[in-house]
Write a protein that holds these residues in place. Structure first.
Motif, PDB file in Angstrom:
ATOM      1  N   LEU A  41       0.836  -1.197   0.000  1.00  0.00           N
ATOM      2  CA  LEU A  41       0.000   0.000   0.000  1.00  0.00           C
ATOM      3  C   LEU A  41       0.871   1.248   0.000  1.00  0.00           C
ATOM      4  O   LEU A  41       1.984   1.237   0.532  1.00  0.00           O
ATOM      5  N   PRO A  42       0.343   2.324  -0.556  1.00  0.00           N
ATOM      6  CA  PRO A  42       1.118   3.572  -0.530  1.00  0.00           C
ATOM      7  C   PRO A  42       1.210   4.079   0.908  1.00  0.00           C
ATOM      8  O   PRO A  42       0.372   3.748   1.745  1.00  0.00           O
ATOM      9  N   THR A  91      -4.717  11.095   3.813  1.00  0.00           N
ATOM     10  CA  THR A  91      -5.213   9.719   3.845  1.00  0.00           C
ATOM     11  C   THR A  91      -6.458   9.643   4.729  1.00  0.00           C
ATOM     12  O   THR A  91      -6.428  10.095   5.873  1.00  0.00           O
ATOM     13  N   PRO A  92      -7.561   9.107   4.197  1.00  0.00           N
ATOM     14  CA  PRO A  92      -8.774   8.980   5.026  1.00  0.00           C
ATOM     15  C   PRO A  92      -8.504   8.064   6.225  1.00  0.00           C
ATOM     16  O   PRO A  92      -7.807   7.063   6.123  1.00  0.00           O
ATOM     17  N   ARG A  93      -9.015   8.437   7.353  1.00  0.00           N
ATOM     18  CA  ARG A  93      -8.856   7.653   8.579  1.00  0.00           C
ATOM     19  C   ARG A  93     -10.006   6.656   8.690  1.00  0.00           C
ATOM     20  O   ARG A  93     -11.135   6.937   8.262  1.00  0.00           O
TER      21      ARG A  93
END
Length: 128
Positions: free
Chosen positions: A106-107, A113-115
């Motif tokens: 994963l990046p 980034t959504p939590r």
């Protein structure tokens, strides 16, 4: 081979309290049905040599010891070392090639980034 069912553990002889703790009533804890006391899910025997620890309590790490215990508690028989070795050899023959599992990379997380949403509802008023 094997697995997929629920069966009594300690059919002929009660296992030691270390292997089957006295307060552990098995499936009975869920169903509240008397016939489910000391009944546990039986795992598949496929690849059993690779899946230690053994038993629902995870207290036995040696397959030979697990086979010996099963001989006494399920059959009421004291298996000889040679019998235990033959059974373990048979169980070893059930070992197959494990599938390779490749996980994606994963990046990296950043400020955008959504939590995850951790809204876990309480089921019994105590948190779990």
């Amino acid at each position: 081979m094997g697995g997929g069912g629920y069966f009594p553990f300690g059919l002929v002889e009660k296992p030691s309290d270390e292997i089957r703790p006295p307060g552990d009533k098995g499936r009975f804890a869920v169903t509240k049905t008397a016939s489910d006391e000391f009944v546990y899910k039986v795992p598949t025997l496929r690849n059993i040599t690779l899946t230690a620890p053994y038993f629902h309590s995870g207290k036995v790490w040696d397959l030979k010891e697990a086979v010996s215990i099963m001989g006494s508690v399920q059959l009421g028989a004291k298996l000889t070392d040679a019998e235990v070795d033959r059974i373990v050899d048979f169980l070893g023959a059930l070992t197959g090639t494990q599938p390779e599992v490749v996980y994606p990379i994963l990046p990296p997380s950043g400020p955008d980034t959504p939590r995850p949403v951790l809204d876990i509802p309480e089921t019994n008023g105590k948190g779990s």
